[in-house]
Design a protein around this motif. Sequence first.
Motif, PDB file in Angstrom:
ATOM      1  N   SER A  85       0.318  27.950   7.585  1.00  0.00           N
ATOM      2  CA  SER A  85       0.767  28.081   8.978  1.00  0.00           C
ATOM      3  C   SER A  85       1.457  29.420   9.179  1.00  0.00           C
ATOM      4  O   SER A  85       1.956  30.035   8.225  1.00  0.00           O
ATOM      5  N   TYR A  86       1.467  29.854  10.429  1.00  0.00           N
ATOM      6  CA  TYR A  86       2.135  31.089  10.835  1.00  0.00           C
ATOM      7  C   TYR A  86       3.172  30.755  11.905  1.00  0.00           C
ATOM      8  O   TYR A  86       2.955  29.867  12.747  1.00  0.00           O
ATOM      9  N   ASN A  87       4.259  31.498  11.895  1.00  0.00           N
ATOM     10  CA  ASN A  87       5.205  31.526  13.003  1.00  0.00           C
ATOM     11  C   ASN A  87       5.276  32.966  13.480  1.00  0.00           C
ATOM     12  O   ASN A  87       5.692  33.852  12.723  1.00  0.00           O
TER      13      ASN A  87
ATOM     14  N   SER B 159       6.926  37.939  12.108  1.00  0.00           N
ATOM     15  CA  SER B 159       6.092  36.787  11.788  1.00  0.00           C
ATOM     16  C   SER B 159       6.377  36.313  10.372  1.00  0.00           C
ATOM     17  O   SER B 159       6.869  37.064   9.532  1.00  0.00           O
ATOM     18  N   SER B 160       6.072  35.061  10.144  1.00  0.00           N
ATOM     19  CA  SER B 160       6.119  34.526   8.785  1.00  0.00           C
ATOM     20  C   SER B 160       4.868  33.709   8.564  1.00  0.00           C
ATOM     21  O   SER B 160       4.349  33.083   9.494  1.00  0.00           O
ATOM     22  N   VAL B 161       4.372  33.739   7.358  1.00  0.00           N
ATOM     23  CA  VAL B 161       3.215  32.931   6.997  1.00  0.00           C
ATOM     24  C   VAL B 161       3.585  32.079   5.793  1.00  0.00           C
ATOM     25  O   VAL B 161       4.101  32.581   4.790  1.00  0.00           O
ATOM     26  N   ILE B 162       3.374  30.778   5.933  1.00  0.00           N
ATOM     27  CA  ILE B 162       3.542  29.861   4.816  1.00  0.00           C
ATOM     28  C   ILE B 162       2.190  29.747   4.123  1.00  0.00           C
ATOM     29  O   ILE B 162       1.170  29.490   4.780  1.00  0.00           O
ATOM     30  N   PHE B 163       2.173  29.975   2.820  1.00  0.00           N
ATOM     31  CA  PHE B 163       0.905  29.922   2.098  1.00  0.00           C
ATOM     32  C   PHE B 163       1.063  29.152   0.795  1.00  0.00           C
ATOM     33  O   PHE B 163       2.170  29.004   0.259  1.00  0.00           O
ATOM     34  N   ARG B 164      -0.031  28.656   0.314  1.00  0.00           N
ATOM     35  CA  ARG B 164      -0.077  27.941  -0.950  1.00  0.00           C
ATOM     36  C   ARG B 164      -0.705  28.847  -2.003  1.00  0.00           C
ATOM     37  O   ARG B 164      -1.711  29.519  -1.730  1.00  0.00           O
ATOM     38  N   CYS B 165      -0.118  28.871  -3.163  1.00  0.00           N
ATOM     39  CA  CYS B 165      -0.722  29.620  -4.267  1.00  0.00           C
ATOM     40  C   CYS B 165      -1.807  28.743  -4.898  1.00  0.00           C
ATOM     41  O   CYS B 165      -1.522  27.641  -5.390  1.00  0.00           O
ATOM     42  N   VAL B 166      -3.032  29.231  -4.873  1.00  0.00           N
ATOM     43  CA  VAL B 166      -4.163  28.482  -5.412  1.00  0.00           C
ATOM     44  C   VAL B 166      -4.297  28.716  -6.903  1.00  0.00           C
ATOM     45  O   VAL B 166      -4.601  27.795  -7.676  1.00  0.00           O
ATOM     46  N   ARG B 167      -4.082  29.947  -7.331  1.00  0.00           N
ATOM     47  CA  ARG B 167      -4.075  30.256  -8.762  1.00  0.00           C
ATOM     48  C   ARG B 167      -3.050  31.365  -9.003  1.00  0.00           C
ATOM     49  O   ARG B 167      -2.760  32.166  -8.110  1.00  0.00           O
ATOM     50  N   GLU B 168      -2.495  31.360 -10.183  1.00  0.00           N
ATOM     51  CA  GLU B 168      -1.405  32.283 -10.521  1.00  0.00           C
ATOM     52  C   GLU B 168      -1.771  33.730 -10.198  1.00  0.00           C
ATOM     53  O   GLU B 168      -2.876  34.184 -10.482  1.00  0.00           O
TER      54      GLU B 168
ATOM     55  N   PHE C 221      -1.091  27.859  13.925  1.00  0.00           N
ATOM     56  CA  PHE C 221      -0.330  28.975  14.492  1.00  0.00           C
ATOM     57  C   PHE C 221       0.732  28.451  15.456  1.00  0.00           C
ATOM     58  O   PHE C 221       0.431  27.684  16.371  1.00  0.00           O
ATOM     59  N   HIS C 222       1.975  28.898  15.230  1.00  0.00           N
ATOM     60  CA  HIS C 222       3.098  28.602  16.122  1.00  0.00           C
ATOM     61  C   HIS C 222       3.457  29.913  16.815  1.00  0.00           C
ATOM     62  O   HIS C 222       3.931  30.848  16.154  1.00  0.00           O
ATOM     63  N   MET C 223       3.234  29.986  18.099  1.00  0.00           N
ATOM     64  CA  MET C 223       3.413  31.251  18.826  1.00  0.00           C
ATOM     65  C   MET C 223       4.625  31.196  19.755  1.00  0.00           C
ATOM     66  O   MET C 223       4.875  30.187  20.417  1.00  0.00           O
ATOM     67  N   ILE C 224       5.361  32.307  19.812  1.00  0.00           N
ATOM     68  CA  ILE C 224       6.398  32.541  20.819  1.00  0.00           C
ATOM     69  C   ILE C 224       6.141  33.903  21.433  1.00  0.00           C
ATOM     70  O   ILE C 224       5.930  34.887  20.709  1.00  0.00           O
ATOM     71  N   LEU C 225       6.142  33.980  22.745  1.00  0.00           N
ATOM     72  CA  LEU C 225       5.992  35.250  23.453  1.00  0.00           C
ATOM     73  C   LEU C 225       7.233  35.500  24.299  1.00  0.00           C
ATOM     74  O   LEU C 225       7.715  34.605  25.008  1.00  0.00           O
ATOM     75  N   ILE C 226       7.756  36.715  24.209  1.00  0.00           N
ATOM     76  CA  ILE C 226       8.862  37.159  25.057  1.00  0.00           C
ATOM     77  C   ILE C 226       8.267  38.107  26.088  1.00  0.00           C
ATOM     78  O   ILE C 226       7.537  39.041  25.729  1.00  0.00           O
TER      79      ILE C 226
ATOM     80  N   ARG D 292       7.398  29.311  24.381  1.00  0.00           N
ATOM     81  CA  ARG D 292       6.953  28.778  23.094  1.00  0.00           C
ATOM     82  C   ARG D 292       5.776  27.843  23.339  1.00  0.00           C
ATOM     83  O   ARG D 292       5.720  27.170  24.373  1.00  0.00           O
ATOM     84  N   PHE D 293       4.856  27.801  22.392  1.00  0.00           N
ATOM     85  CA  PHE D 293       3.614  27.051  22.572  1.00  0.00           C
ATOM     86  C   PHE D 293       3.483  25.948  21.532  1.00  0.00           C
ATOM     87  O   PHE D 293       4.003  26.049  20.414  1.00  0.00           O
ATOM     88  N   GLU D 294       2.771  24.906  21.921  1.00  0.00           N
ATOM     89  CA  GLU D 294       2.432  23.864  20.967  1.00  0.00           C
ATOM     90  C   GLU D 294       1.654  24.479  19.805  1.00  0.00           C
ATOM     91  O   GLU D 294       0.921  25.446  19.978  1.00  0.00           O
ATOM     92  N   ALA D 295       1.816  23.886  18.651  1.00  0.00           N
ATOM     93  CA  ALA D 295       1.074  24.375  17.484  1.00  0.00           C
ATOM     94  C   ALA D 295      -0.426  24.282  17.750  1.00  0.00           C
ATOM     95  O   ALA D 295      -0.911  23.332  18.375  1.00  0.00           O
ATOM     96  N   SER D 296      -1.141  25.292  17.298  1.00  0.00           N
ATOM     97  CA  SER D 296      -2.598  25.270  17.457  1.00  0.00           C
ATOM     98  C   SER D 296      -3.201  24.259  16.492  1.00  0.00           C
ATOM     99  O   SER D 296      -2.545  23.755  15.579  1.00  0.00           O
ATOM    100  N   GLU D 297      -4.466  23.969  16.679  1.00  0.00           N
ATOM    101  CA  GLU D 297      -5.214  23.251  15.654  1.00  0.00           C
ATOM    102  C   GLU D 297      -5.412  24.191  14.457  1.00  0.00           C
ATOM    103  O   GLU D 297      -5.194  25.399  14.547  1.00  0.00           O
ATOM    104  N   ILE D 298      -5.839  23.629  13.333  1.00  0.00           N
ATOM    105  CA  ILE D 298      -6.180  24.467  12.182  1.00  0.00           C
ATOM    106  C   ILE D 298      -7.380  25.328  12.574  1.00  0.00           C
ATOM    107  O   ILE D 298      -8.435  24.801  12.947  1.00  0.00           O
TER     108      ILE D 298
END
Length: 968
Positions: A83-85, A106-115, A232-237, A267-273
């Motif tokens: 996900s992104y903020n 922005s920030s992105v949450i990610f999963r490590c798939v392999r080292e 995606f979690h979006m905020i626009l100013i 601020r917007f509702e989270a998008s679909e994947i």
Amino acid sequence: MGKGLYISKAVLITCVVAAIGAAATIIALSVVYSQEKSNNVVVTPSSTANPGPSPSTMPSTTPSTPKEPWDFYRLPDSLAPVSYNVTLWPRLKPNADELYIFTGHSSVIFRCVRETDLILIHSNKLNLTTFDGYHARLMGLNGATAPSLKRTWLVVPTQYLVVQLNSKLQAGSMYELFTDFVGELADDLGGFYRSEYMEDGQKKVVATTQMQPTDARKAFPCFDEPAMKAVFHMILIHPQDTVALSNGMNYDPVNVTIDGEKLIQTRFEASEIMSTYLLAFVVCDFTYIGTKPGAEVLIRIWARRKAIEEGQGDYALNKTGPILEFFEKYYNSPYPLTKSDQIALPDFSAGAMENWGLITYRETALLYNPAVSSNGDKEWVATVISHELAHMWFGNLVTTRWWNDLWLNEGFATYVSYLGAHYAEPTWNMKDLIVLNEILGVMGVDALASSHPLSSKEEDVQRPAQISELFDSITYSKGAAVLRMLSEFITEEVFSSGLHTYLEEFKYNNTVYTDLWRHLQMAVDKDGISLPTSLEDIMNRWILQMGFPVVTIDTKTGKITQEHFLLDPASIVDTPSPFNYEWIVPITWIKTGAPEKQYWLVEKEGTNNEMALGPPTDWLVANINMRGFYRVNYDSDNWERLLTKLSSRHEDIPVINRAQVIDDAFNLARAKRVDTTLALRTTKFLNKEIEYMPWQTASRNLDYFYLMFDRSEVYGPMQAYIKKQVQPLFNHFKNITENWTKIPDSHTDQYNQVNAISMACSTGVEGCKELTTGWFKEWMNNSSKIISPNLRSTVYCSAIADGGVEEWNFAWSMYKNAAIASEADKLMYALSCTKEPWLLNRYLEYSLNPAMIRKQDASSTIVYIAGNPIGQPLAWDFIRSKWDHIFNDYGGGLSFGRLISGVTKRFSTEYEYNQLLQFKEDHGGQFGSATTALEQSLERTKANMNWVDMNKKKVLDWFNNEASSSSV
């Protein structure tokens, strides 16, 4: 819009800190960005405190010899975003340096798939703020410990932010990467950009987006590949008195104050994947019309306030609901979202973009005014809306893994857009018009040795320019043609059934084309349809090799053969084929008094005794309604029988096949498979034809003769012959419209009325020019005088061609003041019709001045001018002299290749061919997404040279003979 609520202190402090951090980098942005444009820097060290490798010590980034992970254009598979903020603040007014900018974090949450001890994330043309000397911050989540950062730097060719770590990320663990940045809100039509328009004498600025294919990375750092789906979690100013839109529905906006400036935060509702290329956000002062509260899906049409007030969005609103309902039934799958926003933008590079929940359009593709817009404008709106809504499932819900299968998304949406438009407008004959609008045209491109297969290998499509090249007619139109062919031979019902299970299995995920073949095969097997081999075996021959076959039928023996069709048989095909350029061809045919039948040609040749003809009056025509993507040639006897049938009772041959006979004959003649005079003879029945499709096909093919001969002695006799053929059509429409006072009832008759007037005026049919110039003069004298919207384009062009500077200046003034985009487009085209070279040169200069011609329209304007025989050499000289400017400022557009092919389409001499070669040499490597178009232009020019040498005399003799013979 919500009123006057204030946000919490904690959130406000976050915004202020972001603003202060951004302000510190605003001054640097103009320097960095201008350096980046003028000097393609390989590496930007992150800071003096923690420098990355210096440019001199960095590994080579030559694409052909990558050595390090950041030298590759594809992301490694070690990380997967979740996900992104993203918070963005676009400035709709220029700063002291006259730059429009946006700031954000922005920030992105990610999963490590392999080292891995390396994070690669896309970032392009963003000035990144440093945190303790680094371009990013990293945090571990759910108990994971984040390694410390070793160094960070930017790699410009591959558009990466590189984050090198002191230790490895652990497989299965979750992390969050933070960035803070400033970007330019440029007018380049890509990423997060600005669009401008005038309203009530005031300049208005819109901040909007176009992420496809690789420009989300220009808005914020992200894993910018289609398989890297995330939420995606979006905020626009944004400023007071503006509205913000994004993929998700907005929460109530709140007021904020930053550095003393009163702003709004939405601020917007989270998008679909979804994939990054489907992300969209807009800040504007537009308004909308929409469905009533309580509707299952909220539909809103957004546009400039005056456009909405004038009702230009009404047609789109009325048709969006029914088209959505059609696709829900067609896919047997509910619309995946709760809202469908559609917005018309003054500046937009493509026709439209299928961003999930917020579809962006050119104004001409969404807005319609019945008082001003033509039936063609209306059809365009219906088909583009249908195309984009088709993507909500096919492309958005289920997405192809990589751009090499772009054809599957775009070809599919193009095909079913005609089904959706047919549902919305059942009297328009849309299922037939796909033949004219998509199939016949792309066959001309796919018959070149420089064409390409629909599906490429992933490794052959790496760089952004290579990806952009795929947005061409092969991808869209040939993709539509082969999927239509598939749907026809397995039936539309079975096709739809296979789509349903495909969408169900892969929703919110990614696929490759073989996944679709598997599901369609399941549907075929369930229905008991008999095919000569597996569906995958049949279809792979149509998508993994370029081109298509010409099927030759000998009606004496029933023998059928196939061969790769090339417009220039002497051209060398360098592209290898896994199937040796053989296809499995579904051949449909009818013959005298017999019902339609089908035969599968599965090898190089076959025999079907039923295709052998008996009495001399018998005839046979194959590829009924052009369902198959192939051309048909016959033995000479059957050609004569078809010509006899056309001259006696042409209605006995289906209307699409009358068009097909013309198109096949002309293209077979260009390929030296039949005599050119045979092709010309297929037009002789037109003096009795009143249907649109045969006339339009003949007109297009005769246009090639104009391109080759309108500067030679062939021109006069050719004009005389076409004048004789079109005179009855002109009289027909004069009669049924009661001397041009009524509009024909049929959709296609309205199109053919335009053909009648256009061809009659251009060939000198008595009374035609007086008619068009008279209408234009009346309009000049009284701008409230209405010219029929359907006829405006041809009337404007004819009158401006016959007129001088007064008519041109008047049209230019009306163009600049046009409040409706479709009207502006008609005038933009008509201005290119003048015969005054100095006016055409003036117009060329205007084309590269955004204050005169919008950037989105620059290529079209130059191509229009090149379509004028007087303007063609002027346009060619112009683009050669301005190429560096055109490439640097306009080269990113997806229609860039059209500029090359459009300006060179008349080339047919050794001198012109050598000029084109010199042009290629002078600007080696500076063609970007137009590289393939340049090669196709060279091939086309060589073919034109050979064809003219072979055919000029016989064409001149034929036209002389026909023009002097008595009218039928």
